[in-house]
Design a protein around this motif. Structure first.
Motif, PDB file in Angstrom:
ATOM      1  N   PRO A 186       1.544  45.331  36.466  1.00  0.00           N
ATOM      2  CA  PRO A 186       1.295  46.373  37.699  1.00  0.00           C
ATOM      3  C   PRO A 186       0.520  45.783  38.404  1.00  0.00           C
ATOM      4  O   PRO A 186       0.598  45.438  39.750  1.00  0.00           O
ATOM      5  CB  PRO A 186       1.210  47.229  37.004  1.00  0.00           C
ATOM      6  N   ALA A 194       2.213  43.281  40.964  1.00  0.00           N
ATOM      7  CA  ALA A 194       2.669  43.760  42.164  1.00  0.00           C
ATOM      8  C   ALA A 194       1.742  44.669  42.884  1.00  0.00           C
ATOM      9  O   ALA A 194       2.042  43.796  44.340  1.00  0.00           O
ATOM     10  CB  ALA A 194       3.564  44.599  41.738  1.00  0.00           C
ATOM     11  N   CYS A 226       5.842  49.931  38.959  1.00  0.00           N
ATOM     12  CA  CYS A 226       5.252  49.514  40.239  1.00  0.00           C
ATOM     13  C   CYS A 226       5.647  49.414  40.689  1.00  0.00           C
ATOM     14  O   CYS A 226       4.547  49.764  42.535  1.00  0.00           O
ATOM     15  CB  CYS A 226       5.700  48.085  39.724  1.00  0.00           C
TER      16      CYS A 226
END
Length: 188
Positions: free
Chosen positions: A27, A30, A171
């Motif tokens: 995450p 991203a 994400c």
């Protein structure tokens, strides 16, 4: 060329020792790739220990102690899982207050795997549709949530997913919610 969907956004990642490393790093990548500034917040100073399931992984430098952090200074929050990480965070009142403040300010929050344990302690799941690692199902239901077994669930700016296999969907939805910003219906 990176996506700039989250340009001028600042996203907090709240974690401590024992977080599932991939639930922080993927995450993080991203959200950072989407243009946001990402900040590792923790009740510990120095470094915190990541895990690959039950094996020690890498250590990560903490950017900001949670006692010095304010939800006002962020556009969203990510709560990685791992068993020890949320179990420790939910016993730390300053961490729980930090989480609760995102909901009071109607800001998006994304929690994966065991991460929703902290949401129970913050008393912010009542009446919400969520998912998590299966062992949290009863805890979440007892806290007033509607628990479902789905890859990724979004309820008024609260994004939840079950496990590392769900990271791509997690994400994508987290970036979308952080880009959207405040949710008037997201209340404590």
């Amino acid at each position: 060329m990176s996506d700039q969907t989250l340009q001028n956004k600042r996203i907090a990642f709240l974690a401590t020792d024992g977080f599932e490393q991939v639930e922080l790093t993927k995450p993080w990548q991203a959200i950072q790739s989407a243009g946001a500034e990402v900040v590792l917040v923790s009740p510990r100073d120095g470094k915190i220990q990541g895990m690959n399931h039950d094996e020690k992984a890498d250590q990560f430098d903490v950017d900001l102690n949670v006692k010095d952090a304010s939800a006002e200074n962020f556009d969203g929050l990510v709560l990685p899982g791992g068993v020890a990480n949320p179990d420790t965070l939910r016993t730390c009142e300053v961490s729980v207050s930090f989480i609760r403040d995102f909901f009071k300010q109607h800001k998006p929050v994304a929690a994966i795997c065991h991460g929703p344990w902290t949401l129970i302690e913050a008393d912010v799941v009542r009446g919400r549709r969520v998912t998590s690692w299966p062992s949290l199902k009863t805890d979440l239901i007892n806290a007033g949530a509607e628990w479902v077994d789905e890859e990724c669930v979004c309820d008024q700016g609260l994004v939840t997913s079950r496990n590392p296999d769900d990271i791509p969907a997690f994400c994508e939805k987290a970036v979308e919610e952080f880009a959207e910003g405040k949710h008037a219906e997201q209340t404590v």
